[in-house]
Design an enzyme around this catalytic site. Sequence first.
Site, PDB file in Angstrom:
ATOM      1  N   LYS A 276       0.818  -1.187  -0.097  1.00 12.72           N
ATOM      2  CA  LYS A 276      -0.219   0.335   0.040  1.00 12.72           C
ATOM      3  C   LYS A 276       0.473   1.341  -0.203  1.00 12.72           C
ATOM      4  O   LYS A 276       0.224   2.480  -0.555  1.00 12.72           O
ATOM      5  CB  LYS A 276      -0.819  -0.319   0.944  1.00 12.72           C
TER       6      LYS A 276
ATOM      7  N   GLU B 122      -9.745   5.779   3.180  1.00 18.55           N
ATOM      8  CA  GLU B 122     -10.325   4.859   3.745  1.00 18.55           C
ATOM      9  C   GLU B 122      -9.507   3.384   3.941  1.00 18.55           C
ATOM     10  O   GLU B 122      -8.988   3.488   2.923  1.00 18.55           O
ATOM     11  CB  GLU B 122     -11.644   4.050   2.700  1.00 18.55           C
TER      12      GLU B 122
ATOM     13  N   SER C 206       2.005  -9.635  -1.084  1.00 16.02           N
ATOM     14  CA  SER C 206       1.191  -8.194  -0.867  1.00 16.02           C
ATOM     15  C   SER C 206       2.069  -7.754   0.503  1.00 16.02           C
ATOM     16  O   SER C 206       1.935  -6.336   0.570  1.00 16.02           O
ATOM     17  CB  SER C 206      -0.162  -8.447  -1.302  1.00 16.02           C
TER      18      SER C 206
HETATM   19  C1  LIG Z   1      -5.334  -4.331   1.050  1.00 18.45           C
HETATM   20  C2  LIG Z   1      -4.725  -5.662   0.497  1.00 18.45           C
HETATM   21  C3  LIG Z   1      -5.000  -5.842  -0.387  1.00 18.45           C
HETATM   22  C4  LIG Z   1      -5.534  -6.236  -1.054  1.00 18.45           C
HETATM   23  O1  LIG Z   1      -5.417  -5.256  -1.832  1.00 18.45           O
HETATM   24  P1  LIG Z   1      -5.492  -4.738  -3.603  1.00 18.45           P
HETATM   25  O2  LIG Z   1      -6.362  -3.118  -4.051  1.00 18.45           O
HETATM   26  O3  LIG Z   1      -6.322  -5.885  -3.974  1.00 18.45           O
HETATM   27  O4  LIG Z   1      -4.331  -5.471  -2.810  1.00 18.45           O
HETATM   28  C5  LIG Z   1      -4.008  -7.820  -0.352  1.00 18.45           C
HETATM   29  N1  LIG Z   1      -2.877  -7.815   0.475  1.00 18.45           N
HETATM   30  C6  LIG Z   1      -2.720  -6.856   1.466  1.00 18.45           C
HETATM   31  C7  LIG Z   1      -1.862  -7.475   2.221  1.00 18.45           C
HETATM   32  C8  LIG Z   1      -3.415  -5.217   1.481  1.00 18.45           C
HETATM   33  O5  LIG Z   1      -3.306  -5.129   2.391  1.00 18.45           O
END
Ligand SMILES: *Cc1c(COP(=O)(O)O)cnc(C)c1O
Length: 392
Positions: free
Chosen positions: A91, A113, A376
């Site tokens: 993020k 948000e 992610s």
């Molecule tokens: C917010 C988040 C997601 C989902 O959001 P995307 O916009 O689909 O990437 C996925 N993995 C993690 C670790 C997140 O914090």
Amino acid sequence: MSTEITRAGRFGPFGGQYVPETLMPAITELAAAHIEALADPAFAAELDALLADFAGRPTPLYRARRLESVLPGEAQVWLKREDLVHTGAHKLNNCLGQVLLARRMGKRRIIAETGAGQHGVATAAVCAHFGLECTVYMGETDMQRQRPNVQRMRLFGAEVRPALTGSRTLKDATSEAIRDWVASVATTHYIIGSVVGPHPYPSLVADFQAVIGREAREQIFAAAGRLPSHALACIGGGSNAMGLFRGFLDDGDVRLVGVEAGGGPEGHAATLGKGDPGVLHGTLSLLLQDQDGQVAPVHSISAGLDYPGVGPQLAHLKDSGRLAVASATDAEALDALRSLCRLEGILPALETAHALAHLQTLAADPDADLIVVNLSGRGDKDLDHLPPEVSA
Ligand SMILES: *Cc1c(COP(=O)(O)O)cnc(C)c1O
């Protein structure tokens, strides 16, 4: 910029700007600032320096050999370690880019948000870095299931406002943030956390997350001497997926695979798999809705995937056959989380665990010999919510 854009902000039939008239000047100004910034070497230099020194980029591409050994087939599995980005997920890449745009536009107040809290924490961190006022909207239900992230946002000086309507999750927090923006647009920039919302957000968030795919492409080339057979990511709104996919969009041989929340008996959040075209939060995309077009209740064990919409570019990539869509249930994600912990010493976020769960299926495909997975985020935020049998 993506070659997928045929007219401003449209991806095939999807995208657009379905917003109240009062927000049109702000999103028009933002689109102009984005285009100007892309052409300004000083913007790129400042962002690159922040990505290196504040965020900790480049992140490693790590081969998960012990995980490979328990999967069917012979595939190599490489993890793009966005869990190692400062604040614990991808993020921050987007927040750094957007806060620089806000400063260019002379806006000193930031709103956002958040679902899992990761986008709120990243936003609060960049606002602390630049000394900007920060308000984060979060569903009351999510505030309860993501306590540590609420605490982190407050430590960074942000005000966290609970969304008390609807299911009290991400969708409701987004609606509250839009309401705030309508009233405060002259002084405030709204940092949307995923590739959703009205144009230019889906394109600009993807631009700021594309660093993931750029790095991964170079790294897999250096490590394996070729492009991957598959690029795999979980999909909530779709920003970590688009970030990784942007590195390979024009390589037709690289298969793109997105994994949504298959949920459990309480429901699911498989928007690409099961949604129909509809408008939510300023964009036309696939959407989970009932027969009357009302937004359907969604469920996922992971707060970050618990959203009834999805980015318009992903909807188009799916419709055009470029993106394969799968889903993983809550239980499968928990199993995958536990495996990665035991086999690799890496605790992934529950969101990420959905992508990892799909490796069981994908690795059995004889064409899948070199898989890059977007790891992610890290899972420390989820510790309070793992069922006892998972951490036992
Ligand atoms: C917010 C988040 C997601 C989902 O959001 P995307 O916009 O689909 O990437 C996925 N993995 C993690 C670790 C997140 O914090």
